[in-house]
Write a protein that holds these residues in place. Structure first.
Motif, PDB file in Angstrom:
ATOM      1  N   ASP A  20       0.814  -1.068  -0.040  1.00 27.85           N
ATOM      2  CA  ASP A  20      -0.028   0.055  -0.057  1.00 27.85           C
ATOM      3  C   ASP A  20       0.927   1.228   0.046  1.00 27.85           C
ATOM      4  N   THR A  24       1.467   0.398  -5.188  1.00 31.17           N
ATOM      5  CA  THR A  24       0.189   1.046  -5.497  1.00 31.17           C
ATOM      6  C   THR A  24       0.645   2.705  -5.136  1.00 31.17           C
ATOM      7  N   GLU A  28      -3.735   5.784  -5.576  1.00 29.86           N
ATOM      8  CA  GLU A  28      -4.627   4.661  -5.386  1.00 29.86           C
ATOM      9  C   GLU A  28      -4.621   4.402  -4.038  1.00 29.86           C
ATOM     10  N   ASP A  29      -3.545   4.277  -3.161  1.00 24.39           N
ATOM     11  CA  ASP A  29      -3.781   3.890  -1.765  1.00 24.39           C
ATOM     12  C   ASP A  29      -4.855   4.571  -0.925  1.00 24.39           C
ATOM     13  N   TYR A 106     -12.089  -1.124  -7.423  1.00 26.12           N
ATOM     14  CA  TYR A 106     -10.746  -1.108  -7.871  1.00 26.12           C
ATOM     15  C   TYR A 106     -10.484  -0.243  -9.236  1.00 26.12           C
ATOM     16  N   ILE A 109      -7.358   2.070  -9.927  1.00 24.35           N
ATOM     17  CA  ILE A 109      -6.016   1.235  -9.961  1.00 24.35           C
ATOM     18  C   ILE A 109      -5.713   1.385 -11.621  1.00 24.35           C
ATOM     19  N   VAL A 144      -5.220  -6.087  -7.284  1.00 25.04           N
ATOM     20  CA  VAL A 144      -4.507  -5.006  -7.520  1.00 25.04           C
ATOM     21  C   VAL A 144      -3.453  -5.401  -8.793  1.00 25.04           C
ATOM     22  N   LYS A 148      -3.091  -4.043 -12.860  1.00 28.13           N
ATOM     23  CA  LYS A 148      -1.590  -3.472 -13.002  1.00 28.13           C
ATOM     24  C   LYS A 148      -0.887  -4.051 -14.035  1.00 28.13           C
TER      25      LYS A 148
END
Length: 274
Positions: A20, A24, A28-29, A106, A109, A144, A148
């Protein structure tokens, strides 16, 4: 602070990352953490009001013990309160984790850039493994990473959460507990001196350096307190920037070619000055 010390990269076998705010981005966190209330609401909707009360009690117990309210330990202790007497904890814990991750949005992300993917591949070519240790839950990490486009860069056996550190006495060892780091290093067969820890928590990197003896610790952020300057080896504003720095170091002939004399311990590449 000076640039990335080349000796840290040269001597490493493992890059151990927080998740986190590191893998990310900070935005995003923040976006995922802002959904905490919706996560609790999902627990209440799927498990009932008693479950929500148990989560709150678990949170209070962690807070009173001096811990921080991070998702992995919170759900584990809530599951202990919720599970039937004499029943294993795993089914209840799995249901709680699913309720949380299923309720998260999400869509914020973003896919990782090609430069980051190439940098991770370059590390593996150099024989440096990459792993994740988070106080969240592995299921969230998996989701996540898939968004990504980084799933293949992080094998499941290289992703550890606080629940992974459970010992035979039923106790978790979330960061900054040194036993959590030691567990990961044993699992991966890496000596502390060959591990670089990357985190956006100063207390985590301090523990990794002082109590575990990790060979290098890198703080993701924009500034350091004076007391940390002699403990933290490098400051980088983001994980993406750090990976660019590492690739620059790996591109130097005296670092990459085996058998060559390495850089002096105080030689660095350029990096942002604190």
């Amino acid at each position: 602070m000076a640039g990335l010390p080349a000796r840290i990269v040269r001597d490493s076998r493992l890059l151990l990352l927080d998740f986190d705010g590191v893998v990310t981005t900070e935005a995003e966190d923040v976006g995922l953490k802002a959904q905490t209330l919706s996560v609790f609401a999902a627990i209440g909707a799927q498990f009932g009001e008693r479950a929500l009360k148990m989560v709150r009690l678990a949170g209070r117990a962690i807070y009173d013990a001096g811990g921080s309210l991070q998702l992995g330990p919170l759900l584990y202790h809530a599951a202990k309160l919720l599970k039937p007497v004499d029943a294993p904890i795993e089914p209840t814990l799995a249901r709680l984790i699913a309720a949380c991750t299923d309720s998260l949005d999400y869509r914020g992300i973003a896919p990782a850039g090609e430069n980051l993917r190439e940098a991770l591949a370059r590390l593996k070519e150099r024989g440096i493994e990459v792993a994740i240790l988070t106080n969240g839950v592995r299921e969230n990490v998996f989701r996540v990473l898939a968004l990504k486009g980084l799933t293949e860069m992080f094998p499941p056996e290289h992703i550890f959460d606080a629940i992974s550190t459970l010992d035979k006495h039923g106790k978790l060892h979330p960061k900054p507990d040194p036993k959590g780091y030691q567990f990961v290093l044993r699992e991966l067969g890496v000596e502390p001196g060959s591990c670089i820890v990357v985190d956006n928590s100063r207390k985590n990197v301090r523990a990794a350096k002082r109590e575990v003896g990790c060979g290098g610790v890198i703080y993701i952020g924009n500034s350091l307190k004076a007391k940390d300057r002699k403990v933290i080896d490098h400051l980088s504003p983001s994980f993406v920037h750090l990976m660019d720095e590492i690739v620059t170091v790996l591109g130097r002939a005296d670092i990459v070619e085996p058998g060559r004399i390495g850089l002096p311990l105080d030689e660095h590449i350029s990096a942002p000055v604190d």
